[in-house]
Design a protein around this motif. Structure first.
Motif, PDB file in Angstrom:
ATOM      1  N   ALA A 104       0.901  -1.302  -0.043  1.00 16.20           N
ATOM      2  CA  ALA A 104      -0.084   0.011  -0.049  1.00 16.20           C
ATOM      3  C   ALA A 104       0.966   1.296   0.020  1.00 16.20           C
ATOM      4  O   ALA A 104       1.721   1.418   0.931  1.00 16.20           O
ATOM      5  N   PRO A 105       0.761   2.153  -0.872  1.00 15.52           N
ATOM      6  CA  PRO A 105       1.464   3.493  -1.062  1.00 15.52           C
ATOM      7  C   PRO A 105       1.854   4.307   0.252  1.00 15.52           C
ATOM      8  O   PRO A 105       2.877   4.497   0.636  1.00 15.52           O
ATOM      9  N   GLY A 106       0.628   4.312   1.040  1.00 12.86           N
ATOM     10  CA  GLY A 106       0.906   4.914   2.231  1.00 12.86           C
ATOM     11  C   GLY A 106       1.248   4.286   3.402  1.00 12.86           C
ATOM     12  O   GLY A 106       0.819   4.640   4.760  1.00 12.86           O
TER      13      GLY A 106
ATOM     14  N   ALA B 178      -5.448  -3.841  12.250  1.00 11.13           N
ATOM     15  CA  ALA B 178      -6.034  -4.224  13.395  1.00 11.13           C
ATOM     16  C   ALA B 178      -6.459  -2.880  14.198  1.00 11.13           C
ATOM     17  O   ALA B 178      -6.905  -3.150  15.376  1.00 11.13           O
ATOM     18  N   GLY B 179      -6.455  -1.944  13.581  1.00 13.33           N
ATOM     19  CA  GLY B 179      -6.878  -0.553  14.389  1.00 13.33           C
ATOM     20  C   GLY B 179      -5.957  -0.001  15.395  1.00 13.33           C
ATOM     21  O   GLY B 179      -5.839   0.769  16.154  1.00 13.33           O
ATOM     22  N   ARG B 180      -4.788  -0.600  15.428  1.00 13.05           N
ATOM     23  CA  ARG B 180      -3.869  -0.344  16.492  1.00 13.05           C
ATOM     24  C   ARG B 180      -2.317  -0.234  15.941  1.00 13.05           C
ATOM     25  O   ARG B 180      -1.700   0.442  16.601  1.00 13.05           O
ATOM     26  N   TYR B 181      -1.887  -0.857  14.901  1.00 11.54           N
ATOM     27  CA  TYR B 181      -0.570  -0.842  14.539  1.00 11.54           C
ATOM     28  C   TYR B 181      -0.306  -0.465  13.156  1.00 11.54           C
ATOM     29  O   TYR B 181      -0.794  -0.760  12.189  1.00 11.54           O
ATOM     30  N   TRP B 182       0.603   0.756  13.076  1.00 11.59           N
ATOM     31  CA  TRP B 182       0.912   1.239  11.842  1.00 11.59           C
ATOM     32  C   TRP B 182       1.896   0.756  11.021  1.00 11.59           C
ATOM     33  O   TRP B 182       2.954   0.163  11.604  1.00 11.59           O
ATOM     34  N   VAL B 183       1.843   0.164   9.846  1.00 10.65           N
ATOM     35  CA  VAL B 183       2.744  -0.709   9.008  1.00 10.65           C
ATOM     36  C   VAL B 183       2.858   0.180   7.799  1.00 10.65           C
ATOM     37  O   VAL B 183       2.137   0.594   7.117  1.00 10.65           O
ATOM     38  N   ALA B 184       4.168   0.342   7.767  1.00 15.87           N
ATOM     39  CA  ALA B 184       4.738   1.455   6.747  1.00 15.87           C
ATOM     40  C   ALA B 184       4.763   0.416   5.222  1.00 15.87           C
ATOM     41  O   ALA B 184       5.174  -0.820   5.458  1.00 15.87           O
ATOM     42  N   ARG B 185       4.761   1.114   4.154  1.00 12.82           N
ATOM     43  CA  ARG B 185       4.981   0.174   3.047  1.00 12.82           C
ATOM     44  C   ARG B 185       6.419  -0.265   2.975  1.00 12.82           C
ATOM     45  O   ARG B 185       7.399   0.380   3.269  1.00 12.82           O
ATOM     46  N   GLY B 186       6.488  -1.563   2.362  1.00 17.20           N
ATOM     47  CA  GLY B 186       8.002  -2.136   2.166  1.00 17.20           C
ATOM     48  C   GLY B 186       8.149  -3.168   3.455  1.00 17.20           C
ATOM     49  O   GLY B 186       9.110  -3.753   3.442  1.00 17.20           O
ATOM     50  N   GLU B 187       7.600  -2.734   4.667  1.00 15.77           N
ATOM     51  CA  GLU B 187       7.550  -3.626   5.807  1.00 15.77           C
ATOM     52  C   GLU B 187       6.982  -4.827   5.561  1.00 15.77           C
ATOM     53  O   GLU B 187       6.276  -4.980   4.795  1.00 15.77           O
ATOM     54  N   THR B 188       7.514  -5.932   6.542  1.00 11.62           N
ATOM     55  CA  THR B 188       7.019  -7.209   6.194  1.00 11.62           C
ATOM     56  C   THR B 188       6.298  -7.573   7.431  1.00 11.62           C
ATOM     57  O   THR B 188       6.594  -7.358   8.421  1.00 11.62           O
ATOM     58  N   ILE B 189       5.276  -8.312   7.237  1.00  8.32           N
ATOM     59  CA  ILE B 189       4.230  -8.725   8.285  1.00  8.32           C
ATOM     60  C   ILE B 189       4.255 -10.307   8.373  1.00  8.32           C
ATOM     61  O   ILE B 189       4.175 -10.899   7.088  1.00  8.32           O
ATOM     62  N   ALA B 190       4.326 -10.980   9.530  1.00  7.97           N
ATOM     63  CA  ALA B 190       4.292 -12.451   9.456  1.00  7.97           C
ATOM     64  C   ALA B 190       3.118 -12.650  10.085  1.00  7.97           C
ATOM     65  O   ALA B 190       2.511 -12.095  11.263  1.00  7.97           O
ATOM     66  N   LEU B 191       2.350 -13.694   9.447  1.00  9.23           N
ATOM     67  CA  LEU B 191       1.031 -14.207   9.890  1.00  9.23           C
ATOM     68  C   LEU B 191       1.113 -15.585  10.510  1.00  9.23           C
ATOM     69  O   LEU B 191       1.711 -16.398   9.768  1.00  9.23           O
TER      70      LEU B 191
END
Length: 141
Positions: free
Chosen positions: A40-42, A47-60
């Motif tokens: 996402a560009p911006g 989950a309404g709580r954690y800011w995640v910037a473009r390029g960051e990695t999320i593990a599920l």
């Protein structure tokens, strides 16, 4: 009925087997989870709580969602194929929301073999049952 006429139509009517397969896969994660990169560009708020910037990695982690009491109720750790999340009793079972049941991932990354895998597992369970297979001990915890 399945023993007398083994086939896709008979298997489609085995709703209890469908529910047992779904519940087994929910409790026994076949994979640790998934890793996604934010595109996402911006960025976005997770989950309404954690800011995640473009390029960051999320593990599920599949097990975190599948054993969550917030998602599955107080008995989230219990094997209960009759869960209403799989649909109405007596009707064909299906996985609930792709965000509650992540066994086959979700969205663009959904496993292309999901339906084949589910039907194969259902067929194997049905085959074992029609051949008289039985557990020779208690179920593991």
């Amino acid at each position: 009925r399945l023993a007398a006429s083994p086939g896709a139509e008979a298997l489609a009517g085995c709703h209890t087997i469908q529910r047992c397969v779904l519940e087994t896969l929910r409790l026994c994660a076949h994979a640790i989870g998934a890793v996604r990169t934010v595109v996402a560009p911006g960025g976005f708020v997770l989950a309404g709580r954690y800011w995640v910037a473009r390029g960051e990695t999320i593990a599920l982690a599949h097990v975190a969602v599948h054993r969550s009491t917030e998602v599955w109720g107080a008995d989230a750790d219990a094997f209960r194929p009759s869960r209403p999340e799989y649909g109405e009793a007596g009707a064909p079972a299906s996985p609930p929301s792709e965000y509650e049941y992540t066994t086959f991932s979700q969205g663009l990354h959904t496993c292309p073999g999901e339906r084949l895998a589910l039907r194969t597992m259902e067929l194997l369970v049905a085959h074992f049952l029609t051949k008289g297979a039985a557990l020779d001990g208690p179920l593991p915890p």
